[in-house]
Design a protein around this motif. Structure first.
Motif, short mmCIF file in Angstrom:
data_model
loop_
_atom_site.label_atom_id
_atom_site.label_comp_id
_atom_site.label_asym_id
_atom_site.label_seq_id
_atom_site.Cartn_x
_atom_site.Cartn_y
_atom_site.Cartn_z
N THR A 66 -3.10 -8.86 -18.77
CA THR A 66 -4.17 -7.57 -19.95
C THR A 66 -3.45 -8.06 -20.65
O THR A 66 -4.27 -7.00 -21.75
CB THR A 66 -4.19 -6.05 -18.67
OG1 THR A 66 -3.42 -5.93 -18.36
CG2 THR A 66 -4.77 -6.42 -17.84
N THR A 85 -1.17 -5.68 -22.13
CA THR A 85 -0.81 -4.57 -22.40
C THR A 85 1.10 -4.56 -22.52
O THR A 85 1.68 -5.41 -21.59
CB THR A 85 -1.30 -3.73 -21.39
OG1 THR A 85 -1.53 -4.49 -19.83
CG2 THR A 85 -2.57 -3.48 -21.26
N ASP A 114 2.05 1.26 -21.30
CA ASP A 114 0.63 1.82 -21.19
C ASP A 114 0.31 2.14 -19.56
O ASP A 114 1.15 1.02 -18.99
CB ASP A 114 -0.12 0.24 -21.70
CG ASP A 114 -0.10 0.01 -23.38
OD1 ASP A 114 0.03 0.91 -23.74
OD2 ASP A 114 0.20 -0.90 -23.43
N TYR A 155 -2.03 1.34 -17.87
CA TYR A 155 -3.20 0.65 -17.55
C TYR A 155 -2.01 0.00 -15.96
O TYR A 155 -2.91 -0.04 -14.83
CB TYR A 155 -4.29 -0.27 -17.96
CG TYR A 155 -4.80 -0.99 -17.07
CD1 TYR A 155 -6.21 -0.26 -16.73
CD2 TYR A 155 -4.79 -1.79 -16.91
CE1 TYR A 155 -7.34 -1.18 -15.62
CE2 TYR A 155 -5.46 -2.29 -16.54
CZ TYR A 155 -6.62 -2.35 -15.44
OH TYR A 155 -7.57 -3.08 -14.54
N LEU A 215 -0.61 2.45 -13.36
CA LEU A 215 -1.97 3.18 -12.52
C LEU A 215 -2.29 1.36 -11.68
O LEU A 215 -2.81 1.49 -10.81
CB LEU A 215 -3.13 3.31 -13.67
CG LEU A 215 -3.87 4.33 -12.66
CD1 LEU A 215 -3.41 5.47 -11.87
CD2 LEU A 215 -5.26 4.61 -13.62
N VAL A 216 -2.53 0.87 -12.43
CA VAL A 216 -3.47 -0.97 -11.08
C VAL A 216 -2.06 -0.74 -10.33
O VAL A 216 -2.47 -1.52 -8.96
CB VAL A 216 -3.66 -1.60 -12.70
CG1 VAL A 216 -3.74 -2.91 -11.20
CG2 VAL A 216 -4.63 -1.57 -13.09
#
Length: 206
Positions: A150, A152, A157, A159, A162-163
């Motif tokens: 992604t 990132t 980050d 994201y 979190l994933v």
């Protein structure tokens, strides 16, 4: 060093590590954690106790290694998915592929005695610390793969972190569903259901 020789050596080391981890799991499921010694695990895997100590610091660490190795297999599978594939579709395929790769070496179909032994093993208080460390390390590995995909930063980050945390939680739910069902459905069926829901945005059930 010849590259082929170096690659073969690393592959043999990984095979030994996997064999020791599965031996630890098999014996613990069959006998209970307190009735398994490091010497038993080494003998089951066909190596010396010294060799065991080269790979793991305890039988709990050997058992928990399967959790981390499965996460690494899923991360590796994600890195192989097509670049333009939607993330959660890629994650679903990676989980199915990585989970299957991570289970190679079990060499048995689950029966009720095995499932009950696994239930007792995962609930063993003495294993919780090692399991938590394996889960944390596995999520960090997977976050790196998500970050690469992604664009990132896995360290800063939200994201990719979190994933990775969601994938870890989903994996936990799958295992608990499998252990709690009688008879248990196929692992692939559970994985497709859980990750299909995530890919759809986790809509409310109707």
């Amino acid at each position: 060093m010849d590259l082929d020789t170096g690659g073969l050596r690393e592959r043999k080391k990984q095979e030994t590590r996997v064999a020791l981890s599965w031996a630890a799991i098999r014996l613990t499921v069959e006998r209970g954690l307190d009735n398994v010694r490091v010497e038993d695990i080494a003998a089951e895997a066909g190596v010396s106790t010294r060799t065991f100590s080269n790979y793991f610091g305890s039988k709990g660490e050997a058992i928990a290694a399967r959790q981390y190795d499965r996460s690494r297999a899923i991360a590796a599978a994600l890195r192989e998915r097509p670049v333009g594939e939607p993330l959660w579709e890629a994650v679903t395929h990676a989980v199915l592929t990585g989970f299957a790769l991570g289970e190679q070496g079990q060499g048995r179909a689950p029966d009720q005695a095995w499932i009950e032994g696994v239930r007792l093993m995962v609930a063993e208080p003495a294993l919780q610390g090692e399991m938590h460390k394996a889960v944390t390390a596995g999520e960090a590995e997977f976050a790196l793969a998500v970050a690469e995909r992604t664009g990132t930063d896995a360290a800063t980050d939200v994201y990719p972190q979190l994933v990775a945390a969601v994938v870890g939680a989903a994996h936990h739910v799958v295992i608990q569903q499998w252990l709690g069902s009688d008879p248990p459905p196929s692992m692939e069926t559970l994985l497709r259901d859980v990750f299909g829901r995530l890919a759809a945005g986790l809509p409310e059930p109707r």
